[in-house]
Each structure stands twice: as structure tokens, then as C-alpha cells.
Design a protein around this motif. Structure first.
Motif, PDB file in Angstrom:
ATOM      1  N   GLY A  99       0.795  -1.290   0.029  1.00  0.00           N
ATOM      2  CA  GLY A  99      -0.005   0.052   0.096  1.00  0.00           C
ATOM      3  C   GLY A  99       1.000   1.333  -0.045  1.00  0.00           C
ATOM      4  O   GLY A  99       0.346   2.445   0.118  1.00  0.00           O
ATOM      5  N   GLY A 100       2.032   1.296  -0.271  1.00  0.00           N
ATOM      6  CA  GLY A 100       3.109   2.384  -0.105  1.00  0.00           C
ATOM      7  C   GLY A 100       3.364   2.897  -1.663  1.00  0.00           C
ATOM      8  O   GLY A 100       3.139   2.117  -2.579  1.00  0.00           O
ATOM      9  N   LEU A 101       3.814   4.144  -1.607  1.00  0.00           N
ATOM     10  CA  LEU A 101       4.395   4.403  -2.947  1.00  0.00           C
ATOM     11  C   LEU A 101       5.776   4.165  -3.397  1.00  0.00           C
ATOM     12  O   LEU A 101       6.661   4.274  -2.468  1.00  0.00           O
ATOM     13  N   ASP A 102       5.964   3.516  -4.351  1.00  0.00           N
ATOM     14  CA  ASP A 102       7.377   3.318  -4.758  1.00  0.00           C
ATOM     15  C   ASP A 102       7.662   3.928  -6.064  1.00  0.00           C
ATOM     16  O   ASP A 102       6.719   4.344  -6.941  1.00  0.00           O
ATOM     17  N   LEU A 103       9.000   3.902  -6.483  1.00  0.00           N
ATOM     18  CA  LEU A 103       9.357   4.669  -7.789  1.00  0.00           C
ATOM     19  C   LEU A 103      10.079   3.308  -8.625  1.00  0.00           C
ATOM     20  O   LEU A 103      10.785   2.649  -8.024  1.00  0.00           O
ATOM     21  N   LEU A 104       9.921   3.326 -10.018  1.00  0.00           N
ATOM     22  CA  LEU A 104      10.543   2.358 -10.829  1.00  0.00           C
ATOM     23  C   LEU A 104      12.190   2.940 -10.744  1.00  0.00           C
ATOM     24  O   LEU A 104      12.517   3.863 -10.528  1.00  0.00           O
ATOM     25  N   THR A 105      13.082   1.459 -10.726  1.00  0.00           N
ATOM     26  CA  THR A 105      14.223   1.798 -10.889  1.00  0.00           C
ATOM     27  C   THR A 105      14.741   2.155 -12.030  1.00  0.00           C
ATOM     28  O   THR A 105      13.905   2.281 -13.053  1.00  0.00           O
ATOM     29  N   GLN A 106      16.055   2.676 -12.099  1.00  0.00           N
ATOM     30  CA  GLN A 106      16.546   3.275 -13.195  1.00  0.00           C
ATOM     31  C   GLN A 106      16.458   2.493 -14.397  1.00  0.00           C
ATOM     32  O   GLN A 106      16.421   3.182 -15.544  1.00  0.00           O
ATOM     33  N   ASP A 107      16.663   1.079 -14.398  1.00  0.00           N
ATOM     34  CA  ASP A 107      16.487   0.374 -15.385  1.00  0.00           C
ATOM     35  C   ASP A 107      15.141   0.081 -15.969  1.00  0.00           C
ATOM     36  O   ASP A 107      15.107  -0.537 -17.122  1.00  0.00           O
ATOM     37  N   LYS A 108      14.220   0.544 -15.224  1.00  0.00           N
ATOM     38  CA  LYS A 108      12.809   0.435 -15.766  1.00  0.00           C
ATOM     39  C   LYS A 108      12.511   1.601 -16.667  1.00  0.00           C
ATOM     40  O   LYS A 108      12.762   2.765 -16.268  1.00  0.00           O
ATOM     41  N   LYS A 109      11.775   1.530 -17.695  1.00  0.00           N
ATOM     42  CA  LYS A 109      11.098   2.670 -18.581  1.00  0.00           C
ATOM     43  C   LYS A 109      10.040   3.141 -17.892  1.00  0.00           C
ATOM     44  O   LYS A 109       9.169   2.617 -17.837  1.00  0.00           O
ATOM     45  N   SER A 110      10.286   4.751 -17.664  1.00  0.00           N
ATOM     46  CA  SER A 110       9.002   5.290 -17.242  1.00  0.00           C
ATOM     47  C   SER A 110       8.313   5.915 -18.649  1.00  0.00           C
ATOM     48  O   SER A 110       8.723   6.122 -19.668  1.00  0.00           O
ATOM     49  N   ARG A 111       6.895   5.812 -18.315  1.00  0.00           N
ATOM     50  CA  ARG A 111       6.039   6.119 -19.494  1.00  0.00           C
ATOM     51  C   ARG A 111       5.196   7.348 -19.509  1.00  0.00           C
ATOM     52  O   ARG A 111       4.458   7.828 -20.240  1.00  0.00           O
ATOM     53  N   SER A 112       5.237   7.907 -18.349  1.00  0.00           N
ATOM     54  CA  SER A 112       4.441   9.139 -18.073  1.00  0.00           C
ATOM     55  C   SER A 112       5.162  10.115 -17.333  1.00  0.00           C
ATOM     56  O   SER A 112       6.316  10.736 -18.000  1.00  0.00           O
ATOM     57  N   ILE A 113       5.054  10.493 -16.321  1.00  0.00           N
ATOM     58  CA  ILE A 113       5.609  11.650 -15.577  1.00  0.00           C
ATOM     59  C   ILE A 113       7.099  11.532 -15.524  1.00  0.00           C
ATOM     60  O   ILE A 113       7.923  12.449 -15.588  1.00  0.00           O
ATOM     61  N   GLY A 114       7.612  10.339 -15.172  1.00  0.00           N
ATOM     62  CA  GLY A 114       9.011   9.848 -15.260  1.00  0.00           C
ATOM     63  C   GLY A 114       9.568  10.236 -16.578  1.00  0.00           C
ATOM     64  O   GLY A 114      11.023  10.577 -16.484  1.00  0.00           O
ATOM     65  N   SER A 115       8.874  10.206 -17.502  1.00  0.00           N
ATOM     66  CA  SER A 115       9.743  10.883 -18.858  1.00  0.00           C
ATOM     67  C   SER A 115       9.418  12.392 -19.355  1.00  0.00           C
ATOM     68  O   SER A 115      10.077  12.528 -20.108  1.00  0.00           O
ATOM     69  N   TRP A 116       8.780  13.030 -18.423  1.00  0.00           N
ATOM     70  CA  TRP A 116       8.569  14.341 -18.458  1.00  0.00           C
ATOM     71  C   TRP A 116       9.347  15.134 -17.605  1.00  0.00           C
ATOM     72  O   TRP A 116       9.220  16.337 -17.885  1.00  0.00           O
ATOM     73  N   VAL A 117      10.019  14.586 -17.004  1.00  0.00           N
ATOM     74  CA  VAL A 117      10.729  15.319 -15.953  1.00  0.00           C
ATOM     75  C   VAL A 117      12.327  15.399 -16.543  1.00  0.00           C
ATOM     76  O   VAL A 117      12.655  14.221 -16.761  1.00  0.00           O
ATOM     77  N   HIS A 118      12.765  16.584 -16.733  1.00  0.00           N
ATOM     78  CA  HIS A 118      14.207  16.577 -17.251  1.00  0.00           C
ATOM     79  C   HIS A 118      14.982  17.505 -16.267  1.00  0.00           C
ATOM     80  O   HIS A 118      14.554  18.529 -15.630  1.00  0.00           O
ATOM     81  N   THR A 119      16.061  16.876 -16.161  1.00  0.00           N
ATOM     82  CA  THR A 119      17.384  17.734 -15.543  1.00  0.00           C
ATOM     83  C   THR A 119      18.396  18.049 -16.249  1.00  0.00           C
ATOM     84  O   THR A 119      18.863  17.294 -17.502  1.00  0.00           O
ATOM     85  N   PRO A 120      19.194  18.999 -15.911  1.00  0.00           N
ATOM     86  CA  PRO A 120      20.272  19.591 -16.879  1.00  0.00           C
ATOM     87  C   PRO A 120      21.586  18.626 -16.816  1.00  0.00           C
ATOM     88  O   PRO A 120      22.357  18.518 -17.518  1.00  0.00           O
ATOM     89  N   ARG A 121      21.560  17.780 -15.588  1.00  0.00           N
ATOM     90  CA  ARG A 121      22.540  16.707 -15.519  1.00  0.00           C
ATOM     91  C   ARG A 121      22.067  15.472 -15.180  1.00  0.00           C
ATOM     92  O   ARG A 121      20.952  15.419 -14.433  1.00  0.00           O
ATOM     93  N   THR A 122      22.777  14.154 -15.472  1.00  0.00           N
ATOM     94  CA  THR A 122      22.226  13.098 -15.003  1.00  0.00           C
ATOM     95  C   THR A 122      23.005  12.667 -13.367  1.00  0.00           C
ATOM     96  O   THR A 122      22.462  11.480 -13.217  1.00  0.00           O
ATOM     97  N   SER A 123      23.811  13.318 -12.921  1.00  0.00           N
ATOM     98  CA  SER A 123      24.684  13.042 -11.980  1.00  0.00           C
ATOM     99  C   SER A 123      25.069  14.324 -10.980  1.00  0.00           C
ATOM    100  O   SER A 123      25.085  15.338 -11.750  1.00  0.00           O
ATOM    101  N   VAL A 124      25.535  14.026  -9.844  1.00  0.00           N
ATOM    102  CA  VAL A 124      25.872  15.296  -9.227  1.00  0.00           C
ATOM    103  C   VAL A 124      26.986  14.750  -8.113  1.00  0.00           C
ATOM    104  O   VAL A 124      26.910  13.775  -7.692  1.00  0.00           O
ATOM    105  N   GLU A 125      28.104  15.669  -8.014  1.00  0.00           N
ATOM    106  CA  GLU A 125      29.060  15.461  -6.996  1.00  0.00           C
ATOM    107  C   GLU A 125      29.177  16.509  -6.246  1.00  0.00           C
ATOM    108  O   GLU A 125      28.999  17.877  -6.323  1.00  0.00           O
ATOM    109  N   ILE A 126      29.120  15.981  -4.542  1.00  0.00           N
ATOM    110  CA  ILE A 126      28.813  16.875  -3.622  1.00  0.00           C
ATOM    111  C   ILE A 126      29.892  17.098  -2.513  1.00  0.00           C
ATOM    112  O   ILE A 126      30.285  15.459  -2.174  1.00  0.00           O
TER     113      ILE A 126
END
Length: 357
Positions: A99-126
Motif C-alpha cells: 500500500g505504499g508508493l514506490d518508484l521504478l528503478t533506473q533500469d525500468k522505462k517510465s512512460r508518463s511523468i517519469g519521462s516528462w521530468v528533465h534535469t540538466p545533468r544526470t549526476s551530481v558530485e557533492i
């Protein structure tokens, strides 16, 4: 209709107390602990950035027209003593079996909002003790179907555990709820209602029943609800209500949820009828919850009091046997009486014939 999200203003980069919104960690398909340093401390946290959407949000939430977009940012803080390099990506959400919310792992293809969100970079170093702001844009396609979508933006740290010989993917992210403007058609169906019954050896005792059914979100809006289950015997008699039926999780459009409801102290009335009544609840953009018209469905099941039935069968069998034996005895007495009469008649005829001779 929802207006396009407000423009984004410069975001502050000062460190704030981290807010943990969603935490999932995948270890060979099993959920595990959050990302930890050697001493057991959490090494990074995520939170929403402070901007025109708000300064202290627990998650991201937008209302956008088809073809519109929303700009926002997530802040990631490294609380460890070593530099931290994280993957950054978005994913569709789904409801787990618990009954909880989970998110697809990176190797799974998103078909809706997961594919509509765009970031300028795919990784970050802090660097240790520092934080980084990760801007992102939610771009809604012009042909997007109106309704609710749920996903998230994630940070991920993949590590190998040489001792265990497994790869560990620790993920930390924040939920994104998106409502695409247009005709909202909330609809919830109750399907496949079934009844099972478990009685006892005591012919006069009540038993326990189990009612199962499936909730199906057939509309285009996120829906939760309240539930009520009632069991009745033939002709609506011997009604029993289930106590404290748990509310289902908030279901995404198209999702199904299996419900199992125990009902105690049920009279074994041979044929039971279960009625599941669900009142859907929808939350608007302002966070207000509205109840929709209740949805009902029925199902049937047998509740046979076998011990009492066996006793009844034995009693009926004994009565039938007694009736048959009684009829047989009466028939034999009648036959003997007829035989006696015939013998008496024959004797009288013989004596009369002797006198005439």
C-alpha cells in the motif's frame, strides 16, 4: 482549468534542515536500510527547494495544462566525510503490495511523468558538508491525457558489497504529483466480490467469514476511500457488519487493489450475500478532500452448518427408518390377519362340506 506553473525565481543555496520524503533502497530485489556511512550515519538527504511554490514542502505538486511546464528544484546535502557522487533521474510511481508508493528503478522505462521530468545533468558530485541544488523541468506533452500522475525525482548511489558479492542501489528521492488540466473523471469500481466461510464443530455456534474483492481505479484521478462490508443471509436476514474495515491506499489511475475483510460472528445461514460499499475520496489541488457517490457490489458464498446438517440428516434418516419399519410391521400384521381369515373360511367350508356328505 489549471494555469501553467508560475515562473521560477532564483533559489537560495543556503543549507537547511533536511526533510526526508521518500526512501527506498534495493538490494538484490529486497528493501534495505538507507545509505549509511561506516559509522551508521545517513550520508545524504534531499529536500524541496524554497521558491514561489513554497518554503517548506513535503513533496512536489503541480497543476499544468497540456503543453505547459513547471520548473522547480531539489536540494541534496552531503552529511558524510567523503565526496559523494550520485545519479539523478526521474521515475513513474506505483502502489506496492503493502500500500505504499514506490518508484521504478533506473533500469525500468517510465512512460508518463517519469519521462516528462528533465534535469540538466544526470549526476551530481557533492563535497563533504556541502549541498547542491538540482533544477528540473516538468514538460507536459500537448497530447497528455487529463488527470493525475505520480512519480518522483531520485538520487541514487550504487555500491558493490564485495563481502556479500552483491550490488547495492540506495535511492533517496521526493514524490512529484502532477494534475494535467482537463476533464477530471474520477471513477472507482468494486469487482469480483467473493465470500468464504469457516464454521466450527459446535452446531449452535457462529463462525468467521472472509470477504474478498478488488478495487479498480477506472478513472483518471487519484482516489482513496472508505469501505463498509455487510453479510446477510437469505432474504436479507441475519445481517452482520465487518468491524473497522481499513481504508485502501490512494490508487493511481488504472491501478487495482485486492481487499480482504474478515467478518466474525456470522450465522451459518446456508447462503450468504456480501455487500461491499466503497465511498471514493478525491483530493483537489488545494488539498481538500471530497466524498463521491458510494459504489456497491455484491457476491455470494455458502455457509453450511455441516455439524447441524449432519445431525439433521441423521434425525431425518431415523424418522424415515422408523416410518418405514412401522409400515412394514403394519403390513405384516395385515397379511397375518388376512391369512387367518382365509384359513378360518377354508376351515368353515370344509366342515360344511362334511355335514352335507
Amino acid at each position: 482549468m489549471y494555469a501553467v506553473a508560475p515562473p521560477r525565481r532564483p533559489l537560495p543555496t543556503r543549507a537547511r534542515t533536511a526533510l526526508l520524503v521518500l526512501l527506498t533502497a534495493l538490494v538484490s530485489g529486497m528493501f534495505a536500510a538507507p545509505a549509511l556511512a561506516a559509522g551508521g550515519d545517513v550520508t545524504w538527504t534531499v529536500r524541496t527547494a524554497a521558491n514561489d511554490y513554497g518554503d517548506d514542502r513535503s513533496s512536489f505538486s503541480y497543476g499544468v495544462n497540456p503543453g505547459g511546464e513547471a520548473e522547480d528544484a531539489m536540494v541534496v546535502a552531503n552529511h558524510g566525510k567523503e565526496p559523494l557522487r550520485l545519479a539523478v533521474y526521474a521515475a513513474d510511481g506505483y502502489t506496492t503490495d503493502k500500500g505504499g508508493l514506490d518508484l521504478l528503478t533506473q533500469d525500468k522505462k517510465s512512460r508518463s511523468i517519469g519521462s516528462w521530468v528533465h534535469t540538466p545533468r544526470t549526476s551530481v558530485e557533492i563535497a563533504p558538508g556541502k549541498s547542491a541544488e538540482i533544477p528540473f523541468t516538468v514538460t507536459v506533452p500537448r497530447d497528455a491525457t487529463p488527470g493525475d500522475y505520480v512519480g518522483g525525482i531520485l538520487t541514487s548511489l550504487k555500491q558493490s558489497d564485495d563481502a556479500e558479492g552483491i550490488a547495492v542501489d540506495r535511492r533517496l528521492g521526493i514524490r512529484i504529483k502532477l494534475r494535467v488540466s482537463g476533464a477530471l473523471r474520477p471513477a472507482l469500481a468494486v469487482e469480483d466480490v467473493r465470500v468464504g466461510y469457516d464454521g466450527s464443530a459446535n452446531p449452535f455456534a457462529r463462525g468467521d467469514a472472509t470477504v474478498t474483492y478488488t478495487l479498480h481505479n477506472t478513472g483518471n484521478a487519484l482516489l482513496s476511500g472508505t469501505q463498509k462490508v455487510t453479510l446477510t443471509g437469505p432474504f436479507g436476514a441475519l445481517s452482520t457488519d465487518a468491524a473497522d474495515v481499513a481504508a485502501p491506499p490512494e490508487l493511481l489511475p488504472g491501478e487495482r487493489w485486492k481487499v480482504t475483510v474478515p467478518v466474525h460472528d456470522v450465522t451459518p445461514a446456508f447462503r450468504l450475500t456480501a455487500t461491499a460499499t466503497v465511498t471514493p475520496l478525491i483530493t483537489d489541488a488545494a488539498g481538500s478532500t471530497t466524498a463521491l457517490d458510494p459504489v456497491r457490489a455484491t457476491g455470494h458464498g455458502w455457509a453450511v452448518p455441516w455439524t447441524a446438517l449432519v445431525i439433521l440428516i441423521l434425525v431425518v434418516a431415523a424418522a424415515v427408518a422408523a416410518f418405514v419399519l412401522t409400515r412394514r410391521r403394519r403390513a405384516r400384521r395385515a397379511e397375518r390377519e388376512e391369512e387367518r381369515v382365509r384359513e378360518a373360511v377354508d376351515q368353515a367350508l370344509r366342515e360344511n362340506a362334511g355335514h352335507q356328505a
